[in-house]
Design a protein around this motif. Sequence first.
Motif, PDB file in Angstrom:
ATOM      1  N   GLU A 176       0.832  -1.182   0.000  1.00 48.57           N
ATOM      2  CA  GLU A 176       0.000   0.000   0.000  1.00 48.57           C
ATOM      3  C   GLU A 176       0.879   1.249   0.000  1.00 48.57           C
ATOM      4  O   GLU A 176       1.997   1.250   0.514  1.00 48.57           O
ATOM      5  CB  GLU A 176      -0.917   0.004   1.234  1.00 48.57           C
ATOM      6  N   SER A 177       0.351   2.337  -0.592  1.00 49.96           N
ATOM      7  CA  SER A 177       1.094   3.591  -0.574  1.00 49.96           C
ATOM      8  C   SER A 177       1.214   4.085   0.857  1.00 49.96           C
ATOM      9  O   SER A 177       0.341   3.844   1.703  1.00 49.96           O
ATOM     10  CB  SER A 177       0.392   4.630  -1.446  1.00 49.96           C
ATOM     11  N   SER A 178       2.307   4.786   1.147  1.00 48.54           N
ATOM     12  CA  SER A 178       2.596   5.128   2.526  1.00 48.54           C
ATOM     13  C   SER A 178       3.338   6.451   2.627  1.00 48.54           C
ATOM     14  O   SER A 178       4.192   6.768   1.791  1.00 48.54           O
ATOM     15  CB  SER A 178       3.454   4.025   3.173  1.00 48.54           C
ATOM     16  N   SER A 179       2.984   7.255   3.641  1.00 47.02           N
ATOM     17  CA  SER A 179       3.740   8.458   3.980  1.00 47.02           C
ATOM     18  C   SER A 179       4.847   8.035   4.942  1.00 47.02           C
ATOM     19  O   SER A 179       4.774   8.267   6.147  1.00 47.02           O
ATOM     20  CB  SER A 179       2.820   9.501   4.622  1.00 47.02           C
ATOM     21  N   TYR A 180       5.884   7.447   4.407  1.00 45.19           N
ATOM     22  CA  TYR A 180       6.859   6.731   5.230  1.00 45.19           C
ATOM     23  C   TYR A 180       8.259   6.965   4.695  1.00 45.19           C
ATOM     24  O   TYR A 180       8.479   7.041   3.496  1.00 45.19           O
ATOM     25  CB  TYR A 180       6.522   5.242   5.194  1.00 45.19           C
ATOM     26  N   TRP A 181       9.207   7.146   5.601  1.00 40.53           N
ATOM     27  CA  TRP A 181      10.614   7.091   5.222  1.00 40.53           C
ATOM     28  C   TRP A 181      11.372   6.355   6.320  1.00 40.53           C
ATOM     29  O   TRP A 181      10.932   6.258   7.473  1.00 40.53           O
ATOM     30  CB  TRP A 181      11.209   8.489   4.991  1.00 40.53           C
ATOM     31  N   SER A 182      12.508   5.820   5.941  1.00 43.82           N
ATOM     32  CA  SER A 182      13.375   5.189   6.922  1.00 43.82           C
ATOM     33  C   SER A 182      14.818   5.541   6.611  1.00 43.82           C
ATOM     34  O   SER A 182      15.176   5.802   5.457  1.00 43.82           O
ATOM     35  CB  SER A 182      13.201   3.666   6.947  1.00 43.82           C
TER      36      SER A 182
END
Length: 288
Positions: A176-182
């Motif tokens: 799923e699309s995500s507002s995510y960073w690592s």
Amino acid sequence: DSDNTFTISKPESTTNLEYGWNLLSPPLNENHNLGDIFFPYIAYDCADGCTEIETINSGKGFYVRSYGQSTDFTFNGEVLSEFSLPLQQGWNLIGNPLVTPIDINLLIITYNNTEYSWPAAALNGIISPTPIIYDNDRGSHVGTNSIPTAAGFWVESHKENVEILFDPTNPISEPESSSYWSLSLFAKENNTGANFETAIGSEIVIGIHEDAIDGFLNGEDQETFPLGSLDNIIDSYTELSIDNDGLSIYRDIRDYKAPIITWDISVNSVEQKTSNGIKLTWELSGDD
């Protein structure tokens, strides 16, 4: 026409043995004589302390250190279309038993007679989300989403009587699309020169996600892999960790809605080879 995946391979697999430490596993089904394959180098089973071994079967991981130039090694045996093995509670040293690399999302985790995808098993607190391999180029244990051919790896099970199935025909669901960073942060002793291969580094992962919380959350966060458990063969290492409410964390993903996010990061250096300090490097991924 068919959507099924199949593999055609000779009953042998050749891979490069890199100078320094390697974390490996047989990609073909056979009781392999490691003395014949890796002579004069010694193989170690580190599933419970590190002891010398002479033979190994499919699905098991082991360490071997090369003191010379990189060279090829060959396993011979039966090509497997799929393979399953049990996981015990705690850290398990296992390996990819197939002749091809495999994405962790193709793996099936079974617990209490219920099958889970890898992410679903992590979300339900059955396993930790990230398997740990040894990256010879970095001289460090790192997380991965794909297990290379002939690679051993560590996986942490939070339950007893768990089974893992390697099945390359298992379909991968679209993320799923995500507002995510690592951000992956690596630490290793600096300018070790000839000691590069013996001064082992480590990695931690920090990041944000819309479904994360600031505390420990199954499926997102993961405790630190204990480098000290390898002290029979590795006596010099730099260990990064994140302190989250008293837990030593390798992967710590936080709530992205917080205005300020702070991670408490520590470095433990054991038996440094030089006085040149620690070198930090990092890689950013996701929506930056």
